[in-house]
Enzyme design. Sequence first.
Site, PDB file in Angstrom:
ATOM      1  N   ASP A 114       0.733  -1.283  -0.039  1.00  0.00           N
ATOM      2  CA  ASP A 114       0.055  -0.009   0.038  1.00  0.00           C
ATOM      3  C   ASP A 114       0.869   1.287   0.161  1.00  0.00           C
ATOM      4  OD1 ASP A 114      -3.026   1.118   0.406  1.00  0.00           O
ATOM      5  OD2 ASP A 114      -1.820   2.011   2.020  1.00  0.00           O
ATOM      6  N   TYR A 221      -1.414  11.460   1.882  1.00  0.00           N
ATOM      7  CA  TYR A 221      -2.296  11.912   0.833  1.00  0.00           C
ATOM      8  C   TYR A 221      -2.298  13.459   0.248  1.00  0.00           C
ATOM      9  CZ  TYR A 221      -4.349   7.076   1.298  1.00  0.00           C
ATOM     10  OH  TYR A 221      -4.270   5.817   1.528  1.00  0.00           O
ATOM     11  N   HIS A 276      -7.128  -6.325  -1.026  1.00  0.00           N
ATOM     12  CA  HIS A 276      -5.965  -5.440  -0.882  1.00  0.00           C
ATOM     13  C   HIS A 276      -5.039  -5.787   0.420  1.00  0.00           C
ATOM     14  CE1 HIS A 276      -3.938  -1.555  -1.003  1.00  0.00           C
ATOM     15  NE2 HIS A 276      -4.215  -1.569   0.345  1.00  0.00           N
TER      16      HIS A 276
END
Length: 302
Positions: A114, A221, A276
């Site tokens: 990730d 982010y 994921h």
Amino acid sequence: MSARSSDDDLLQPGWRSSRRKVGAVTLHVVEAGKAGAPLVILLHGFPEFWWAWRHQIGPLAAAGFHVVVPDLRGYNLSDVPDGIDDYRLDTLAADVVALADTFGAERFHLVGHDWGAVIGWWVAALHATRLDQVVLMDGPHPDVWGAQMLKHPSQALRSTYAAFFQLPWLPEATLGSFDHAGLRTMLQGSGKADTFEPGALNRYVAAWRNAGSLTGMLNYYRALRRRERPAAPARITPPTLILWAEEDRFLERHIAEASLAQCDDARLEMIADATHWLHLEQPARINARIIAWLSEAPAQKR
């Protein structure tokens, strides 16, 4: 700094906890295996912490590696810088190299999942001469993610959460309210019914409660959005194994293929019946692939 001082209750026999000064921050680190053995650094993703690798640390140490697993800056027991610019990719990549320096390693292996994979791509781009073998799982090369969203509306739809995270204070309020019920729901909804063993999410919540951690995690982010788009994606030269879950609800296969296209020496393997969180759902298979890749001579990979 965080309110808790230790994760010692999570340590298994042979695992060691320490703090390492890395540039302007201090990172909490768990390690296992013999110091001086080939170093492998494991980088966790959002919104996990070092414990994300609980199924990998022991087997990698048993295979002869010196395993080092940090809490990334902003997470769990590591320092939490305040500014968005403190989470730029160049800085995050520099943390990894500086961490290897604290162990006296000129070269090291790198495994990321990730956001840990995003950082891993950038370490490989900027510090290729420091790396031996690399394994990256379900995390995009940072120079291709935006272009792939523009080309594939379905991927843009899957990535709307990243746009939401750009907002001030509202993501913190939404994800952190009711003792982080929003984050807990996100994890539960993105995996299988048994992805997270009983009590695992309570461990994550304990890490998210640390002062400033939720904002620090979201700033990854926010800082990524501030990157200037390069004229061409950065090339990746270290031997790289890309493991990608077929049932990842966040990232489509074309992102893995576009990332692979930027590599000089890489292999993409799709993992069936995995979401994921493939490293949690299929640890035996993932461990075997990591160990095999890190143990092979580079010439055998081509």
